[in-house]
Design an enzyme around this catalytic site. Structure first.
Site, PDB file in Angstrom:
ATOM      1  CE1 TYR A 142       6.662  -1.526   0.088  1.00 56.16           C
ATOM      2  CE2 TYR A 142       6.821  -3.838  -0.481  1.00 56.16           C
ATOM      3  CZ  TYR A 142       6.381  -2.843   0.358  1.00 56.16           C
ATOM      4  OH  TYR A 142       5.640  -3.177   1.465  1.00 56.16           O
ATOM      5  NE  ARG A 180      -0.158  -2.235  -4.539  1.00 56.45           N
ATOM      6  CZ  ARG A 180      -0.339  -3.269  -3.726  1.00 56.45           C
ATOM      7  NH1 ARG A 180      -1.364  -3.283  -2.891  1.00 56.45           N
ATOM      8  NH2 ARG A 180       0.486  -4.299  -3.750  1.00 56.45           N
ATOM      9  NE  ARG A 182      21.640  11.961   4.343  1.00 51.47           N
ATOM     10  CZ  ARG A 182      21.048  12.883   5.096  1.00 51.47           C
ATOM     11  NH1 ARG A 182      21.451  14.143   5.045  1.00 51.47           N
ATOM     12  NH2 ARG A 182      20.069  12.566   5.907  1.00 51.47           N
ATOM     13  CE  LYS A 191       3.505  -3.539  -1.850  1.00 47.13           C
ATOM     14  NZ  LYS A 191       3.233  -3.953  -0.472  1.00 47.13           N
ATOM     15  CD  GLU A 225      -2.713  -1.230   5.837  1.00 44.98           C
ATOM     16  OE1 GLU A 225      -3.036  -1.878   4.839  1.00 44.98           O
ATOM     17  OE2 GLU A 225      -2.050  -0.174   5.781  1.00 44.98           O
ATOM     18  CG  LEU A 275      -1.031  -1.077   0.139  1.00 46.58           C
ATOM     19  CD1 LEU A 275      -0.094   0.038  -0.311  1.00 46.58           C
ATOM     20  CD2 LEU A 275      -0.288  -2.400   0.141  1.00 46.58           C
TER      21      LEU A 275
HETATM   22  C1  LIG Z   1       0.533  -2.516   4.901  1.00 45.89           C
HETATM   23  C2  LIG Z   1       0.000  -3.536   3.955  1.00 45.89           C
HETATM   24  N1  LIG Z   1      -1.326  -3.702   3.871  1.00 45.89           N
HETATM   25  C3  LIG Z   1      -1.858  -4.627   3.033  1.00 45.89           C
HETATM   26  C4  LIG Z   1      -1.041  -5.436   2.259  1.00 45.89           C
HETATM   27  C5  LIG Z   1      -1.669  -6.452   1.345  1.00 45.89           C
HETATM   28  O1  LIG Z   1      -1.592  -5.985   0.026  1.00 45.89           O
HETATM   29  P1  LIG Z   1      -1.585  -6.957  -1.220  1.00 45.89           P
HETATM   30  O2  LIG Z   1      -2.846  -7.745  -1.157  1.00 45.89           O
HETATM   31  O3  LIG Z   1      -1.525  -6.040  -2.380  1.00 45.89           O
HETATM   32  O4  LIG Z   1      -0.381  -7.832  -1.065  1.00 45.89           O
HETATM   33  C6  LIG Z   1       0.343  -5.262   2.301  1.00 45.89           C
HETATM   34  C7  LIG Z   1       1.214  -6.078   1.467  1.00 45.89           C
HETATM   35  O5  LIG Z   1       2.385  -6.148   1.644  1.00 45.89           O
HETATM   36  C8  LIG Z   1       0.882  -4.289   3.169  1.00 45.89           C
HETATM   37  O6  LIG Z   1       2.205  -4.079   3.258  1.00 45.89           O
END
Ligand SMILES: Cc1ncc(COP(=O)(O)O)c(C=O)c1O
Length: 293
Positions: A43, A62, A109, A156, A189, A213
């Site tokens: 997503y 991305r 499934r 993501k 993060e 991410l």
């Molecule tokens: C785990 C995680 N880290 C960092 C971010 C920040 O990413 P972005 O700046 O691309 O929104 C997100 C955004 O949803 C996230 O889910």
């Protein structure tokens, strides 16, 4: 950044499901969809300022990378981008977010990839009521939680249970975010934000590895830091370093640049958002203004 839309005047959310624009409440996903059954999906979330998608190129880049990382083939990302613009125009959205999700599609499934499944392409646009406005000014309170996620947090994917549980714990104690740490004490993060600290005037943030991410906002902030001549070191922050940091802030598509004033009830630096955080907040606002000109 801009005034929140009043709920009464906000356009109703619109979805685009495989090319068909429908009210979001009417979009239907098959029960055998692998995104629903397995989280076999990726997503993106974009922010619209004054109706225009911010950092669009980075988000679609991305998305393409996430798709190829989990081997969902045959998605025309350029067509998806056009659909996004059509859907934004159909609802006259202004301050809004776009959510995009691609799943491997529907099939009987079984774990292995189906021989023939058509990826499902869903996006929806909805007005954004900014929940971070106050905290962006005064600083957020956050907690620490163990990072129980998988080994490919750089993709993501919609497998977000580790993020969901940590965020719920934060909510239950009145905090805006949970910072995640690995067993060795490395901070990775936030549940939906990238993490930055300031030590001795130098900006610190985790390097881009499979543990985090690669945030689109993180990338912008690294660029703005260079422009503002703020020195940067991409190295992991650790839990035991937190007390020595003069500033801490989070970045994300909806949170923008969000100062942190307290971690686990311990004040960060002087408590108020610090000078480097403020500079980068201003640089972010300027970048959005320049984009909208
Ligand atoms: C785990 C995680 N880290 C960092 C971010 C920040 O990413 P972005 O700046 O691309 O929104 C997100 C955004 O949803 C996230 O889910």
């Amino acid at each position: 950044m801009t005034a929140p839309a009043s709920v009464a005047t906000a356009p109703p959310p619109l979805a685009n499901l495989d090319g068909q624009i429908v009210p979001l409440a009417e979009a239907r996903i098959p029960a055998l969809d692998r995104g629903f059954l397995f989280g076999d999906a990726v997503y993106e979330v974009l922010r619209l300022y004054a109706g225009r998608p911010w950092l669009e190129y980075d988000h679609f880049e991305r998305l393409a990378r996430s798709l190829s990382s989990i081997r969902i083939d045959g998605v025309d990302v350029e067509r998806l981008r056009r659909r996004m613009h059509e859907t934004i125009a159909a609802g006259s959205f202004q301050e809004a977010t776009v959510y995009i999700q691609i799943t491997r599609g529907s099939a009987p499934r079984a774990y292995a990839f189906p021989a023939a499944a058509m990826p499902l392409e869903l996006l929806f646009v909805q007005e954004f009521i900014d929940p971070y406005r106050e905290a962006r000014r005064t600083g957020a309170r956050v907690i620490l939680q163990p990072d129980i996620r998988w080994g490919r947090c750089d993709i993501k994917s919609t497998n977000l249970l580790g993020n969901v549980l940590a965020m719920q714990t934060a909510r239950e104690v009145g905090c805006l975010e949970a910072l995640l740490y690995l067993p060795d004490g490395t901070l990775t993060e936030g549940t939906h934000t990238s993490l930055f600290g300031v030590h001795d005037g130098c900006l610190l943030t985790a390097p881009s590895t499979p543990s985090i991410l690669p945030g689109v906002t993180r990338k912008l902030i690294l660029r703005l830091a260079a422009q503002e001549r703020v020195p940067v070191r991409e190295e992991p922050l650790r839990r035991d370093q937190l007390a020595q940091l003069s500033e801490l802030f989070l970045t994300g598509t909806t949170s923008e640049v969000l100062p942190v004033r307290e971690v686990e009830y311990n004040q960060v630096g002087a408590g108020d958002p610090g000078p480097i955080t403020r500079r980068l907040q201003q640089a972010y606002e300027q970048a959005v203004k320049a984009f909208l000109k």
